[in-house]
Design a protein around this motif. Structure first.
Motif, PDB file in Angstrom:
ATOM      1  N   ALA A  80       8.284   2.290  -0.097  1.00  0.00           N
ATOM      2  CA  ALA A  80       9.008   1.044  -0.380  1.00  0.00           C
ATOM      3  C   ALA A  80      10.147   1.434  -1.313  1.00  0.00           C
ATOM      4  O   ALA A  80       9.966   2.272  -2.199  1.00  0.00           O
ATOM      5  N   ILE A  81      11.325   0.842  -1.098  1.00  0.00           N
ATOM      6  CA  ILE A  81      12.532   1.324  -1.788  1.00  0.00           C
ATOM      7  C   ILE A  81      13.168   0.234  -2.647  1.00  0.00           C
ATOM      8  O   ILE A  81      13.369  -0.894  -2.187  1.00  0.00           O
ATOM      9  N   ILE A  82      13.511   0.621  -3.860  1.00  0.00           N
ATOM     10  CA  ILE A  82      14.368  -0.233  -4.687  1.00  0.00           C
ATOM     11  C   ILE A  82      15.717   0.464  -4.785  1.00  0.00           C
ATOM     12  O   ILE A  82      15.846   1.529  -5.394  1.00  0.00           O
ATOM     13  N   LEU A  83      16.734  -0.164  -4.194  1.00  0.00           N
ATOM     14  CA  LEU A  83      18.104   0.337  -4.302  1.00  0.00           C
ATOM     15  C   LEU A  83      18.706  -0.216  -5.589  1.00  0.00           C
ATOM     16  O   LEU A  83      18.442  -1.365  -5.954  1.00  0.00           O
ATOM     17  N   SER A  84      19.512   0.603  -6.255  1.00  0.00           N
ATOM     18  CA  SER A  84      20.163   0.082  -7.460  1.00  0.00           C
ATOM     19  C   SER A  84      21.536   0.722  -7.645  1.00  0.00           C
ATOM     20  O   SER A  84      21.718   1.908  -7.368  1.00  0.00           O
ATOM     21  N   ASP A  85      22.469  -0.077  -8.137  1.00  0.00           N
ATOM     22  CA  ASP A  85      23.835   0.418  -8.372  1.00  0.00           C
ATOM     23  C   ASP A  85      24.516  -0.575  -9.310  1.00  0.00           C
ATOM     24  O   ASP A  85      24.126  -1.735  -9.391  1.00  0.00           O
ATOM     25  N   ARG A  86      25.570  -0.104  -9.994  1.00  0.00           N
ATOM     26  CA  ARG A  86      26.328  -1.059 -10.818  1.00  0.00           C
ATOM     27  C   ARG A  86      27.412  -1.745  -9.989  1.00  0.00           C
ATOM     28  O   ARG A  86      27.966  -2.748 -10.419  1.00  0.00           O
ATOM     29  N   ASN A 122       0.833  -1.209   0.000  1.00  0.00           N
ATOM     30  CA  ASN A 122       0.000   0.000   0.000  1.00  0.00           C
ATOM     31  C   ASN A 122       0.861   1.250   0.000  1.00  0.00           C
ATOM     32  O   ASN A 122       0.374   2.349  -0.208  1.00  0.00           O
ATOM     33  N   SER A 123       2.158   1.065   0.295  1.00  0.00           N
ATOM     34  CA  SER A 123       3.059   2.223   0.319  1.00  0.00           C
ATOM     35  C   SER A 123       3.351   2.674  -1.102  1.00  0.00           C
ATOM     36  O   SER A 123       3.262   1.904  -2.051  1.00  0.00           O
ATOM     37  N   LYS A 124       3.747   3.943  -1.231  1.00  0.00           N
ATOM     38  CA  LYS A 124       4.273   4.392  -2.510  1.00  0.00           C
ATOM     39  C   LYS A 124       5.660   3.779  -2.702  1.00  0.00           C
ATOM     40  O   LYS A 124       6.337   3.421  -1.737  1.00  0.00           O
ATOM     41  N   VAL A 125       6.073   3.696  -3.961  1.00  0.00           N
ATOM     42  CA  VAL A 125       7.310   2.977  -4.290  1.00  0.00           C
ATOM     43  C   VAL A 125       8.315   3.934  -4.941  1.00  0.00           C
ATOM     44  O   VAL A 125       7.973   4.638  -5.899  1.00  0.00           O
ATOM     45  N   ALA A 126       9.533   3.951  -4.418  1.00  0.00           N
ATOM     46  CA  ALA A 126      10.585   4.816  -4.968  1.00  0.00           C
ATOM     47  C   ALA A 126      11.785   3.990  -5.405  1.00  0.00           C
ATOM     48  O   ALA A 126      12.246   3.108  -4.678  1.00  0.00           O
ATOM     49  N   GLN A 130      10.301  -2.721   3.647  1.00  0.00           N
ATOM     50  CA  GLN A 130      10.047  -2.907   2.212  1.00  0.00           C
ATOM     51  C   GLN A 130      11.235  -2.405   1.392  1.00  0.00           C
ATOM     52  O   GLN A 130      11.284  -1.249   0.980  1.00  0.00           O
ATOM     53  N   VAL A 131      12.173  -3.301   1.174  1.00  0.00           N
ATOM     54  CA  VAL A 131      13.414  -2.947   0.472  1.00  0.00           C
ATOM     55  C   VAL A 131      13.746  -4.060  -0.521  1.00  0.00           C
ATOM     56  O   VAL A 131      13.677  -5.236  -0.187  1.00  0.00           O
ATOM     57  N   ALA A 132      14.071  -3.667  -1.740  1.00  0.00           N
ATOM     58  CA  ALA A 132      14.576  -4.627  -2.727  1.00  0.00           C
ATOM     59  C   ALA A 132      15.762  -3.980  -3.414  1.00  0.00           C
ATOM     60  O   ALA A 132      15.965  -2.762  -3.299  1.00  0.00           O
ATOM     61  N   SER A 133      16.540  -4.791  -4.130  1.00  0.00           N
ATOM     62  CA  SER A 133      17.684  -4.187  -4.812  1.00  0.00           C
ATOM     63  C   SER A 133      17.880  -4.804  -6.181  1.00  0.00           C
ATOM     64  O   SER A 133      17.399  -5.906  -6.467  1.00  0.00           O
ATOM     65  N   PHE A 134      18.602  -4.059  -7.018  1.00  0.00           N
ATOM     66  CA  PHE A 134      18.830  -4.488  -8.397  1.00  0.00           C
ATOM     67  C   PHE A 134      20.206  -4.001  -8.831  1.00  0.00           C
ATOM     68  O   PHE A 134      20.495  -2.807  -8.752  1.00  0.00           O
ATOM     69  N   ILE A 135      21.053  -4.914  -9.305  1.00  0.00           N
ATOM     70  CA  ILE A 135      22.362  -4.502  -9.842  1.00  0.00           C
ATOM     71  C   ILE A 135      22.176  -4.136 -11.305  1.00  0.00           C
ATOM     72  O   ILE A 135      21.689  -4.945 -12.104  1.00  0.00           O
ATOM     73  N   GLY A 136      22.524  -2.903 -11.652  1.00  0.00           N
ATOM     74  CA  GLY A 136      22.355  -2.509 -13.051  1.00  0.00           C
ATOM     75  C   GLY A 136      23.167  -1.283 -13.388  1.00  0.00           C
ATOM     76  O   GLY A 136      23.559  -0.501 -12.519  1.00  0.00           O
ATOM     77  N   ASP A 137      23.391  -1.127 -14.692  1.00  0.00           N
ATOM     78  CA  ASP A 137      24.141   0.017 -15.221  1.00  0.00           C
ATOM     79  C   ASP A 137      23.139   0.950 -15.890  1.00  0.00           C
ATOM     80  O   ASP A 137      22.441   0.548 -16.839  1.00  0.00           O
ATOM     81  N   VAL A 138      23.077   2.192 -15.428  1.00  0.00           N
ATOM     82  CA  VAL A 138      22.057   3.118 -15.953  1.00  0.00           C
ATOM     83  C   VAL A 138      22.244   3.404 -17.441  1.00  0.00           C
ATOM     84  O   VAL A 138      21.291   3.814 -18.114  1.00  0.00           O
ATOM     85  N   SER A 139      23.460   3.193 -17.965  1.00  0.00           N
ATOM     86  CA  SER A 139      23.683   3.498 -19.377  1.00  0.00           C
ATOM     87  C   SER A 139      23.197   2.377 -20.295  1.00  0.00           C
ATOM     88  O   SER A 139      23.321   2.479 -21.514  1.00  0.00           O
ATOM     89  N   ASN A 140      22.647   1.335 -19.696  1.00  0.00           N
ATOM     90  CA  ASN A 140      22.106   0.213 -20.472  1.00  0.00           C
ATOM     91  C   ASN A 140      20.577   0.260 -20.401  1.00  0.00           C
ATOM     92  O   ASN A 140      19.996   0.008 -19.343  1.00  0.00           O
ATOM     93  N   PRO A 141      19.901   0.570 -21.526  1.00  0.00           N
ATOM     94  CA  PRO A 141      18.435   0.696 -21.487  1.00  0.00           C
ATOM     95  C   PRO A 141      17.746  -0.573 -20.987  1.00  0.00           C
ATOM     96  O   PRO A 141      16.716  -0.489 -20.304  1.00  0.00           O
ATOM     97  N   ALA A 142      18.326  -1.735 -21.305  1.00  0.00           N
ATOM     98  CA  ALA A 142      17.698  -3.001 -20.851  1.00  0.00           C
ATOM     99  C   ALA A 142      17.746  -3.095 -19.325  1.00  0.00           C
ATOM    100  O   ALA A 142      16.791  -3.572 -18.689  1.00  0.00           O
ATOM    101  N   ASP A 143      18.844  -2.620 -18.724  1.00  0.00           N
ATOM    102  CA  ASP A 143      18.941  -2.625 -17.253  1.00  0.00           C
ATOM    103  C   ASP A 143      17.893  -1.693 -16.645  1.00  0.00           C
ATOM    104  O   ASP A 143      17.293  -1.992 -15.608  1.00  0.00           O
ATOM    105  N   GLN A 144      17.689  -0.552 -17.268  1.00  0.00           N
ATOM    106  CA  GLN A 144      16.714   0.408 -16.727  1.00  0.00           C
ATOM    107  C   GLN A 144      15.298  -0.192 -16.766  1.00  0.00           C
ATOM    108  O   GLN A 144      14.525  -0.053 -15.814  1.00  0.00           O
ATOM    109  N   LYS A 145      14.982  -0.882 -17.880  1.00  0.00           N
ATOM    110  CA  LYS A 145      13.656  -1.523 -17.979  1.00  0.00           C
ATOM    111  C   LYS A 145      13.525  -2.628 -16.940  1.00  0.00           C
ATOM    112  O   LYS A 145      12.473  -2.778 -16.313  1.00  0.00           O
ATOM    113  N   ALA A 146      14.614  -3.393 -16.766  1.00  0.00           N
ATOM    114  CA  ALA A 146      14.572  -4.490 -15.788  1.00  0.00           C
ATOM    115  C   ALA A 146      14.449  -3.948 -14.358  1.00  0.00           C
ATOM    116  O   ALA A 146      13.813  -4.556 -13.497  1.00  0.00           O
TER     117      ALA A 146
END
Ligand SMILES: NC(=O)C1=CN([C@@H]2O[C@H](COP(=O)(O)OP(=O)(O)OC[C@H]3O[C@@H](n4cnc5c(N)ncnc54)[C@H](O)[C@@H]3O)[C@@H](O)[C@H]2O)C=CC1
Ligand SMILES: CC(=O)C(C)=O
Length: 258
Positions: free
Chosen positions: A30-36, A3-7, A54-70
């Motif tokens: 609720a937070i999604i942390l992300s970093d390469r 029910n929380s907003k998601v950032a 409410q915390v999740a994380s994702f390893i990704g490179d912002v310069s990769n459009p596929a990572d941003q979508k994922a």
């Protein structure tokens, strides 16, 4: 689902991004942390999970459009929406204009500019499907308002961020999506450790002296902390800023006055 907003906050393994994520978690997102950088991301995720539900994380490179979508897909799969997307990740390049190498110029534009474009595209695609729209928040800089010597390529990337912030605010307003940017000054993170290290080489100074020299120009008399930036981003992420869009606002303790 929540029910929380998601950032979502990119580049949140450390520094300003981590500070922003911490503040938004305290605000109830609720937070999604992300970093390469998987190592810092893992450590920060562990810290957050000890303190927030409410915390999740994702390893990704912002310069990769596929990572941003994922990254956006991870947020939606985990928590059901993306209400706030913070394009925070960025890098610096310190060198005299004449010495800018093609590969370094390309790299900084790929991360600081293309990364913001792909982040906005991925976030907006999701936010357009949400009745409530969303808030996209970009990392600009005082260098996005006034170019700095030895930081010309970096400054150019931040001018570009300001342009994309304005144009996308106009294009996405009809979907109830706002786009704004924060413009910090001199924040004591690992980025400034590296800037100082490079600048002192060119200036013939001792370690720490470039940081000190820049700090002398701050009207409020102290350098900036990630929490100073995060307090402002908290406002940009809140309903209090609903009538603001397309703005790149200085939060710098008084360095650049427009
Ligand atoms: N430190 C400062 O004085 C200022 C910083 N800014 C901006 O604030 C943002 C954050 O800066 P800091 O926290 O100081 O930097 P930092 O270097 O301390 O932290 C940046 C984080 O972003 C991550 N990152 C870098 N490239 C990435 C990529 N391609 N994909 C995913 N993650 C990536 C790094 O791994 C790191 O964890 C940047 O956009 C920077 O340009 C703006 C004004 C002043
Ligand atoms: C890193 C940065 O944006 C400045 C101007 O210090």
């Amino acid at each position: 689902m929540t029910n929380s907003k998601v950032a979502v906050v990119t580049g949140s393994g450390q520094g300003i991004g981590k500070g922003i994520a911490e503040r938004l978690a305290q605000d109830g997102f609720a937070i999604i942390l992300s970093d390469r950088n998987g190592e810092v991301l893992e450590q920060t995720t562990k810290e957050f999970k000890n303190q927030h539900d409410q915390v999740a994380s994702f390893i990704g490179d912002v310069s990769n459009p596929a990572d941003q979508k994922a990254l956006v897909k991870t947020a939606v799969d985990q928590f059901g929406s993306v209400d706030v997307f913070v394009n925070n990740a960025g890098i610096e390049l310190v060198c005299p204009f004449e010495e800018i190498a093609p590969e370094n110029l390309e790299n900084i534009f790929r991360i600081n500019v293309f990364g913001v474009v792909y982040g906005i595209q991925a976030a907006a695609e999701q936010m357009k499907t949400q009745e409530t729209g969303g808030k996209i928040i970009n990392a600009c800089s005082i260098a996005g308002h006034q170019a700095f010597d030895m930081l010309s390529a970096y400054s150019a990337t931040k001018f570009a961020v300001r342009a994309f912030t304005q144009a996308t605010a106009k294009e996405y307003a009809k979907y109830n999506i706002t786009v704004n940017a924060y413009c910090p000054g001199i924040v004591g993170t690992s980025m400034w450790d590296r800037i100082d290290e490079e600048m002192v080489k060119y200036m013939g100074l001792q370690k720490g002296e470039a940081f000190k020299k820049y700090a002398e120009g701050i009207a409020l008399g102290r350098t900036e902390e990630p929490t100073d930036v995060a307090d402002f981003v908290s406002y940009l992420a809140s309903p209090g800023s609903n009538y603001m869009t397309g703005q790149s606002i200085m939060i710098d303790g008084g360095i650049v006055f427009n």
